[in-house]
Design a protein around this motif. Structure first.
Motif, PDB file in Angstrom:
ATOM      1  N   ALA A   4       0.849  -1.197   0.000  1.00 63.50           N
ATOM      2  CA  ALA A   4       0.000   0.000   0.000  1.00 63.50           C
ATOM      3  C   ALA A   4       0.883   1.245   0.000  1.00 63.50           C
ATOM      4  O   ALA A   4       1.913   1.296   0.669  1.00 63.50           O
ATOM      5  CB  ALA A   4      -0.911  -0.016   1.227  1.00 63.50           C
ATOM      6  N   VAL A   5       0.472   2.243  -0.757  1.00 65.02           N
ATOM      7  CA  VAL A   5       1.232   3.484  -0.823  1.00 65.02           C
ATOM      8  C   VAL A   5       0.923   4.324   0.415  1.00 65.02           C
ATOM      9  O   VAL A   5      -0.249   4.571   0.730  1.00 65.02           O
ATOM     10  CB  VAL A   5       0.885   4.271  -2.114  1.00 65.02           C
ATOM     11  CG1 VAL A   5       1.629   5.591  -2.141  1.00 65.02           C
ATOM     12  CG2 VAL A   5       1.235   3.441  -3.339  1.00 65.02           C
ATOM     13  N   ALA A   6       1.995   4.767   1.102  1.00 61.69           N
ATOM     14  CA  ALA A   6       1.822   5.548   2.339  1.00 61.69           C
ATOM     15  C   ALA A   6       1.535   7.000   2.002  1.00 61.69           C
ATOM     16  O   ALA A   6       2.371   7.884   2.223  1.00 61.69           O
ATOM     17  CB  ALA A   6       3.072   5.423   3.198  1.00 61.69           C
ATOM     18  N   PHE A   7       0.363   7.249   1.460  1.00 61.07           N
ATOM     19  CA  PHE A   7      -0.049   8.607   1.109  1.00 61.07           C
ATOM     20  C   PHE A   7      -1.451   8.799   1.655  1.00 61.07           C
ATOM     21  O   PHE A   7      -2.355   8.015   1.345  1.00 61.07           O
ATOM     22  CB  PHE A   7      -0.041   8.789  -0.411  1.00 61.07           C
ATOM     23  CG  PHE A   7       0.048  10.231  -0.845  1.00 61.07           C
ATOM     24  CD1 PHE A   7       1.281  10.809  -1.098  1.00 61.07           C
ATOM     25  CD2 PHE A   7      -1.078  11.022  -0.996  1.00 61.07           C
ATOM     26  CE1 PHE A   7       1.387  12.139  -1.495  1.00 61.07           C
ATOM     27  CE2 PHE A   7      -0.993  12.345  -1.382  1.00 61.07           C
ATOM     28  CZ  PHE A   7       0.254  12.904  -1.641  1.00 61.07           C
ATOM     29  N   PRO A   8      -1.657   9.804   2.513  1.00 60.67           N
ATOM     30  CA  PRO A   8      -2.989   9.990   3.111  1.00 60.67           C
ATOM     31  C   PRO A   8      -4.052  10.221   2.039  1.00 60.67           C
ATOM     32  O   PRO A   8      -3.755  10.718   0.954  1.00 60.67           O
ATOM     33  CB  PRO A   8      -2.808  11.250   3.968  1.00 60.67           C
ATOM     34  CG  PRO A   8      -1.338  11.399   4.155  1.00 60.67           C
ATOM     35  CD  PRO A   8      -0.694  10.823   2.945  1.00 60.67           C
ATOM     36  N   ASN A   9      -5.287   9.862   2.352  1.00 63.63           N
ATOM     37  CA  ASN A   9      -6.341  10.137   1.376  1.00 63.63           C
ATOM     38  C   ASN A   9      -6.665  11.629   1.360  1.00 63.63           C
ATOM     39  O   ASN A   9      -6.317  12.377   2.269  1.00 63.63           O
ATOM     40  CB  ASN A   9      -7.592   9.271   1.622  1.00 63.63           C
ATOM     41  CG  ASN A   9      -8.292   9.586   2.928  1.00 63.63           C
ATOM     42  OD1 ASN A   9      -8.506  10.745   3.274  1.00 63.63           O
ATOM     43  ND2 ASN A   9      -8.675   8.548   3.649  1.00 63.63           N
ATOM     44  N   VAL A  10      -7.328  12.038   0.310  1.00 62.39           N
ATOM     45  CA  VAL A  10      -7.564  13.463   0.090  1.00 62.39           C
ATOM     46  C   VAL A  10      -8.456  14.053   1.175  1.00 62.39           C
ATOM     47  O   VAL A  10      -8.266  15.206   1.582  1.00 62.39           O
ATOM     48  CB  VAL A  10      -8.161  13.689  -1.317  1.00 62.39           C
ATOM     49  CG1 VAL A  10      -8.553  15.146  -1.524  1.00 62.39           C
ATOM     50  CG2 VAL A  10      -7.157  13.260  -2.387  1.00 62.39           C
ATOM     51  N   ARG A  11      -9.396  13.292   1.657  1.00 61.94           N
ATOM     52  CA  ARG A  11     -10.272  13.791   2.730  1.00 61.94           C
ATOM     53  C   ARG A  11      -9.450  14.208   3.953  1.00 61.94           C
ATOM     54  O   ARG A  11      -9.702  15.256   4.559  1.00 61.94           O
ATOM     55  CB  ARG A  11     -11.295  12.718   3.116  1.00 61.94           C
ATOM     56  CG  ARG A  11     -12.335  13.204   4.136  1.00 61.94           C
ATOM     57  CD  ARG A  11     -13.256  12.066   4.546  1.00 61.94           C
ATOM     58  NE  ARG A  11     -14.004  11.567   3.419  1.00 61.94           N
ATOM     59  CZ  ARG A  11     -15.151  12.075   2.990  1.00 61.94           C
ATOM     60  NH1 ARG A  11     -15.665  13.119   3.608  1.00 61.94           N
ATOM     61  NH2 ARG A  11     -15.783  11.536   1.964  1.00 61.94           N
ATOM     62  N   GLU A  12      -8.434  13.402   4.301  1.00 61.07           N
ATOM     63  CA  GLU A  12      -7.585  13.727   5.440  1.00 61.07           C
ATOM     64  C   GLU A  12      -6.770  15.004   5.180  1.00 61.07           C
ATOM     65  O   GLU A  12      -6.629  15.855   6.061  1.00 61.07           O
ATOM     66  CB  GLU A  12      -6.634  12.567   5.741  1.00 61.07           C
ATOM     67  CG  GLU A  12      -7.321  11.310   6.260  1.00 61.07           C
ATOM     68  CD  GLU A  12      -6.363  10.142   6.358  1.00 61.07           C
ATOM     69  OE1 GLU A  12      -5.263  10.211   5.772  1.00 61.07           O
ATOM     70  OE2 GLU A  12      -6.711   9.148   7.010  1.00 61.07           O
ATOM     71  N   LEU A  13      -6.252  15.120   3.964  1.00 61.58           N
ATOM     72  CA  LEU A  13      -5.415  16.276   3.636  1.00 61.58           C
ATOM     73  C   LEU A  13      -6.228  17.568   3.607  1.00 61.58           C
ATOM     74  O   LEU A  13      -5.779  18.607   4.103  1.00 61.58           O
ATOM     75  CB  LEU A  13      -4.728  16.058   2.284  1.00 61.58           C
ATOM     76  CG  LEU A  13      -3.745  14.891   2.217  1.00 61.58           C
ATOM     77  CD1 LEU A  13      -3.133  14.798   0.822  1.00 61.58           C
ATOM     78  CD2 LEU A  13      -2.646  15.029   3.262  1.00 61.58           C
ATOM     79  N   THR A  14      -7.408  17.524   3.029  1.00 63.95           N
ATOM     80  CA  THR A  14      -8.223  18.747   2.967  1.00 63.95           C
ATOM     81  C   THR A  14      -8.737  19.134   4.361  1.00 63.95           C
ATOM     82  O   THR A  14      -8.843  20.324   4.666  1.00 63.95           O
ATOM     83  CB  THR A  14      -9.412  18.589   2.004  1.00 63.95           C
ATOM     84  OG1 THR A  14     -10.178  17.428   2.362  1.00 63.95           O
ATOM     85  CG2 THR A  14      -8.930  18.435   0.568  1.00 63.95           C
ATOM     86  N   GLN A  15      -9.027  18.144   5.196  1.00 63.62           N
ATOM     87  CA  GLN A  15      -9.460  18.463   6.560  1.00 63.62           C
ATOM     88  C   GLN A  15      -8.316  19.089   7.342  1.00 63.62           C
ATOM     89  O   GLN A  15      -8.528  20.014   8.146  1.00 63.62           O
ATOM     90  CB  GLN A  15      -9.968  17.210   7.267  1.00 63.62           C
ATOM     91  CG  GLN A  15     -10.757  17.512   8.537  1.00 63.62           C
ATOM     92  CD  GLN A  15     -11.999  18.358   8.254  1.00 63.62           C
ATOM     93  OE1 GLN A  15     -12.800  18.035   7.379  1.00 63.62           O
ATOM     94  NE2 GLN A  15     -12.154  19.455   9.001  1.00 63.62           N
TER      95      GLN A  15
END
Length: 202
Positions: A4-15
């Motif tokens: 799995a790529v260790a990149f947060p999902n967009v929902r987490e980043l925008t929040q």
């Protein structure tokens, strides 16, 4: 099978961006994150500082000296902001490599993930300040109505871009699109490339 790529999902980043704008208007600027989230928060900080410097530059009471000082601050912050976009894209490249995701031969998106994250950062700032305008005690109903229309439009654009960025990240991880870091290669702050700087030294 790639990890799995260790990149947060967009929902987490925008929040993260939305929460930081609100918090930084009440408390000192902080960055309590690690990894890519820390890079996103740092990039967001430069946009936050830029927003408020640009407000100063547009003040009708600002003197020429004050505007010149603010302009120099804006140039430095813009450089830092663009450098952080590249660092976010580099971090995604590193995450893909660590996860063993093979290089894709798919199409290239018109903007990178880092650039889209930058746009979402600016949108979160715009939404905060429009809502601030809607809550002004001296605002009349006409003003509030106009502002609310803009809030609704910004919110829709924020949602659309968030969805598109998540699709892009999913496509990159799945190999349906290529990921590259595009170097900004700004010239205006480089004393060897800006003629207004190097000519003045002669």
């Amino acid at each position: 099978m790639p990890d799995a790529v260790a990149f947060p999902n967009v929902r987490e980043l925008t929040q993260l961006q939305i929460d930081a704008v609100d918090r930084w208007h009440r408390e000192p600027i902080d960055n309590p994150f690690d990894g890519i989230q820390s890079l996103v928060c740092q990039q967001h900080e430069f946009n936050y500082r830029l927003w408020h410097e640009e407000d100063k530059a547009r003040s009708p009471s600002a003197s020429d000296t004050e505007i010149a000082t603010v302009k120099r601050a804006i140039d430095k912050l813009n450089q830092a902001r663009n450098d952080m976009i590249e660092k976010i894209d580099d971090a995604l490249t590193e995450a893909l490599c660590k996860a063993g995701v093979p290089e894709s031969t798919g199409p290239i998106n018109t903007e990178t993930a880092g650039s889209a994250i930058d746009r979402l950062s600016i949108m979160s700032l715009r939404l905060y300040h429009y809502r601030e305008q809607a809550d002004r005690a001296d605002a009349d109903d006409t003003h509030r109505g106009k502002v609310q229309q803009r809030i609704d439009l910004c919110a829709q654009q924020h949602a659309d871009l968030s969805h598109s960025l998540q699709q892009l990240l999913d496509d990159i991880v799945a190999g349906r699109k290529q990921h590259r870091t595009y170097r900004q290669m700004k010239m205006y702050n480089d004393p060897t490339l800006n003629p207004a700087i190097y000519a003045a030294k002669k």
